[in-house]
Design a protein around this motif. Structure first.
Motif, PDB file in Angstrom:
ATOM      1  N   ARG A  64       0.851  -1.188   0.000  1.00  9.22           N
ATOM      2  CA  ARG A  64       0.000   0.000   0.000  1.00  9.22           C
ATOM      3  C   ARG A  64       0.885   1.235   0.000  1.00  9.22           C
ATOM      4  O   ARG A  64       1.780   1.360   0.833  1.00  9.22           O
ATOM      5  CB  ARG A  64      -0.938   0.028   1.212  1.00  9.22           C
ATOM      6  N   THR A  66       1.158   5.193   0.586  1.00 10.51           N
ATOM      7  CA  THR A  66       0.449   6.183   1.368  1.00 10.51           C
ATOM      8  C   THR A  66       1.375   7.362   1.631  1.00 10.51           C
ATOM      9  O   THR A  66       2.390   7.523   0.979  1.00 10.51           O
ATOM     10  CB  THR A  66      -0.074   5.532   2.674  1.00 10.51           C
ATOM     11  N   THR A  95      -3.688   4.786  -0.517  1.00 13.04           N
ATOM     12  CA  THR A  95      -4.501   5.594   0.390  1.00 13.04           C
ATOM     13  C   THR A  95      -4.276   7.058   0.040  1.00 13.04           C
ATOM     14  O   THR A  95      -3.134   7.512  -0.047  1.00 13.04           O
ATOM     15  CB  THR A  95      -4.132   5.337   1.861  1.00 13.04           C
ATOM     16  N   ASN A 117      -8.163   3.541  -0.958  1.00 13.36           N
ATOM     17  CA  ASN A 117      -8.746   4.024   0.293  1.00 13.36           C
ATOM     18  C   ASN A 117      -8.812   5.538   0.240  1.00 13.36           C
ATOM     19  O   ASN A 117      -7.782   6.189   0.045  1.00 13.36           O
ATOM     20  CB  ASN A 117      -7.913   3.592   1.504  1.00 13.36           C
ATOM     21  N   SER A 119      -9.544   8.843   2.340  1.00 10.59           N
ATOM     22  CA  SER A 119      -9.695   9.410   3.679  1.00 10.59           C
ATOM     23  C   SER A 119     -10.694  10.551   3.602  1.00 10.59           C
ATOM     24  O   SER A 119     -10.431  11.577   2.967  1.00 10.59           O
ATOM     25  CB  SER A 119      -8.345   9.908   4.203  1.00 10.59           C
ATOM     26  N   ASN A 157     -12.426   5.803   4.504  1.00  5.06           N
ATOM     27  CA  ASN A 157     -11.947   5.766   5.884  1.00  5.06           C
ATOM     28  C   ASN A 157     -12.266   7.089   6.571  1.00  5.06           C
ATOM     29  O   ASN A 157     -11.812   8.143   6.131  1.00  5.06           O
ATOM     30  CB  ASN A 157     -10.432   5.531   5.930  1.00  5.06           C
TER      31      ASN A 157
END
Length: 326
Positions: A64, A66, A95, A117, A119, A157
Motif C-alpha cells: 500500500r 500512502t 490511500t 482508500n 480518507s 476511511n
C-alpha cells in the motif's frame, strides 16, 4: 512465508512515499503543519524501488502506497509504473485524500490498481473545511464519485471525533446503502503532531453498538486474515460498514503488516519508535543480503501488540500520522 517472533505471518507493507500533505486535519497535524523531513533524508524513488524488491523476495505480497498525501510527491506515477511492471505484489493499493488523485485514475486503472482508500471524515462542506482547514471539498467529492465506478474498489476511511464530525456518522453509513463501497470508521489516535490527546468517545465498541441499535440484523462479514477492521453487512445494502480499533488495538493478535516511513525507518508496529533505519544501511553500501538480514531481525523482534510497543517507546506519542504512513 515471512513470520514474526509471535508466529504471525507478515505479508503486507505500507510504504509512505512522503510525509507532506496538502491538508491540515485536526487529528493528524497542527494548523501550522509539522517540520517535514529534509529532501536529502527522504528515500529516493530508486531507493524505494530497491527496497521493495527486497521485501517482495522475502515474502511481502501486498503493498500500500500512502503518505502524507502520496500524490503531493512529484512524479509518483513514475514509481507506481515501475513497481506495477515488475509484478512483485499480488495487490498494490493506495490511500489518498482525493484532492490530487483524479487526473491519475485512468492510468491507475490501466496499471491494474483497483483498491483505493479515500480518507474522508465529513460529507458536509463546512465540517470538511473545519476538519481539514482547506477548501477542496468539491475536488474530493468529484474524486469519490469516480472511484465508485468500476474497475475501482473503494474504501472510505473516516476518523470519528467528538464535537467535530459526529453528525456525519449516519450519512457516511448510508453511502453503503446504494453504493458498493466499504465505509470504515476509525478510532481517533494520538498521532496528531502535538502530543495532546484526550480519551476517545467514539470507540469501536461504541460505534458498533450504534450500528446494531439501528440495524439489529447487521451480520458480521467473514474478512480476510489480518484485517484491521470488523465489517458488517446490512440487509438491503450494496456495500459494507466497518470499524477499526486503531486506539483500543483489538486486532494486534492477527496483524500482518509492517511500515516503511518516508525516511526509510522500518516500523513493525504503528506505535513503536522505529525498528531499524533501512535508509542508513542502504546508503552505507549494503548488499541485498544485508538488507534482508536487517528486515528479518526487526520482524524477529516484533512487539506482541501496540500497547507493548507504546510502553517501550520511552516517550509519549507526539509525531504526526503523516510521518509514519497514514
Amino acid at each position: 512465508m515471512l513470520t514474526d517472533n509471535h508466529g504471525r505471518p507478515i505479508e503486507y507493507l505500507r510504504l509512505a512515499v512522503t510525509d507532506r500533505c496538502n491538508l491540515r486535519c485536526h487529528y493528524c497535524m497542527p494548523a501550522r503543519g509539522i517540520t517535514f523531513a529534509p529532501r536529502a533524508e527522504v528515500l529516493s524513488y530508486e531507493e524505494m524501488f530497491r527496497l521493495l524488491e527486497v521485501f517482495a523476495k522475502l515474502g511481502i505480497r501486498k503493498l500500500r502506497l500512502t503518505g502524507g498525501e502520496p500524490f503531493v510527491r512529484r512524479d509518483l506515477m513514475k514509481l507506481i509504473r515501475s513497481v506495477a511492471r515488475e509484478s512483485w505484489f499480488e495487490k498494490i493499493s493506495i490511500t489518498t485524500n482525493g484532492t490530487m488523485t483524479l487526473p491519475h485514475l485512468d492510468e491507475l486503472a490501466a496499471l491494474g490498481i483497483r483498491n483505493i482508500n479515500l480518507s474522508l471524515d465529513s460529507l458536509d462542506r463546512s465540517r470538511f473545511l473545519a476538519i481539514t482547514r482547506r477548501d477542496v471539498f468539491d475536488d474530493v467529492m468529484q474524486c469519490m464519485q469516480q472511484l465508485m465506478q468500476p474497475p475501482f474498489r473503494l474504501r472510505i476511511n473516516a476518523v470519528m471525533m467528538e464535537g467535530q464530525n459526529e453528525e456525519d456518522f449516519w450519512p457516511l453509513v448510508m453511502l453503503a446503502q446504494d453504493q458498493d463501497v466499504e465505509v470504515r470508521f476509525i478510532e481517533e489516535m494520538p498521532f496528531n503532531g502535538s502530543g495532546a490527546y484526550q480519551p476517545i468517545k467514539w470507540s469501536e465498541k461504541t460505534m458498533t453498538e450504534q450500528l446494531r441499535q439501528r440495524y439489529p440484523d447487521a451480520a458480521r462479514r467473514m474478512d480476510e486474515p489480518g484485517s484491521t477492521s470488523v465489517n458488517y453487512l446490512i440487509p438491503g445494502f450494496r456495500g459494507s460498514v466497518g470499524f477499526i480499533a486503531a486506539w483500543t488495538r483489538s486486532f494486534c493478535g492477527t496483524c500482518n503488516r509492517i511500515r516503511l516511513t518516508p525516511e526509510g525507518m522500518l516500523k513493525t508496529c504503528l506505535y513503536d519508535k522505529g525498528a531499524v533505519s533501512l535508509r542508513d544501511i542502504l546508503r552505507n553500501g549494503a548488499t541485498d543480503k544485508d538488507l534482508e538480514a536487517a528486515i528479518l531481525s526487526a520482524i524477529g523482534n516484533r512487539f506482541k501488540n501496540g500497547h507493548e510497543a507504546e510502553q517501550a517507546r520511552g516517550f509519549a506519542v507526539s509525531e504526526s500520522m503523516a510521518t509514519i504512513g497514514g
